[in-house]
Design a protein around this motif. Sequence first.
Motif, PDB file in Angstrom:
ATOM      1  N   LEU A 106      73.607  35.210 -36.363  1.00  0.00           N
ATOM      2  CA  LEU A 106      73.709  36.491 -36.789  1.00  0.00           C
ATOM      3  C   LEU A 106      73.072  38.269 -35.959  1.00  0.00           C
ATOM      4  O   LEU A 106      73.349  38.630 -35.941  1.00  0.00           O
ATOM      5  N   ARG A 119      73.969  31.542 -40.171  1.00  0.00           N
ATOM      6  CA  ARG A 119      74.682  31.493 -41.690  1.00  0.00           C
ATOM      7  C   ARG A 119      75.752  30.188 -40.827  1.00  0.00           C
ATOM      8  O   ARG A 119      75.385  29.583 -39.965  1.00  0.00           O
ATOM      9  N   ALA A 176      68.366  30.752 -42.101  1.00  0.00           N
ATOM     10  CA  ALA A 176      69.280  30.960 -42.914  1.00  0.00           C
ATOM     11  C   ALA A 176      68.876  32.291 -43.519  1.00  0.00           C
ATOM     12  O   ALA A 176      69.058  33.143 -43.745  1.00  0.00           O
ATOM     13  N   ASP A 227      68.145  35.166 -42.145  1.00  0.00           N
ATOM     14  CA  ASP A 227      69.123  36.072 -41.931  1.00  0.00           C
ATOM     15  C   ASP A 227      69.204  36.083 -39.771  1.00  0.00           C
ATOM     16  O   ASP A 227      69.341  37.111 -39.868  1.00  0.00           O
TER      17      ASP A 227
END
Length: 200
Positions: free
Chosen positions: A77, A63, A57, A60
Amino acid sequence: MLTYLAAALPRFASPAARLLALQCALRANSRGHVHMPAGLLRGMRLHGRRELWEELAHADWLRTSGPRSSVPGVQLLDAALLDQTPGRSARRRAAHWALRPAPVRLPAAAPPTLRLVALVLAAHMSSAACQRTDMDVLAWLCGHSRHQAAELLDRLVVTGVLAAWQHDRDADEVLWQLPRTGRRSIASLPPSSTVHDQAR
């Protein structure tokens, strides 16, 4: 998928996080949602490792549904991941194979660092008696330096996963043999200043 993850994840991502990311990437649906059963995580020896989810997480890359869940719902993501060519059924088969990457056989208690190197080697296997891949590619896919990759290959020999390995410095390739090929065939490897044979 290993190549994609090597490019998508930070170089400092841990081997355990890379293995978890691989399973997430291969098991994601068309919207990037992933459900990782607790039994699967236990089998990977990653159950309860909340820090791995946080590591991914923080990069990035995904999530999670909430900080208290040990088996979170996950949303990937990276939109590029959803454009991968293989269909979901093919990716799920690859996910199962990645847990036990035949023909490279690891002990059940092997740590993530060895599991990742063994998986990369298995992904580069061919029908030849002596297997090979570029040293830089091996190190990059594992998220290690060349020196760390060499030390992990030594550990695979000591544990009997590999019969032998060698760095061909002229071609800058790693060559390796599985135990079933036997010690005698190591003589067929090209000469090099570094040969690693099975510890006795």
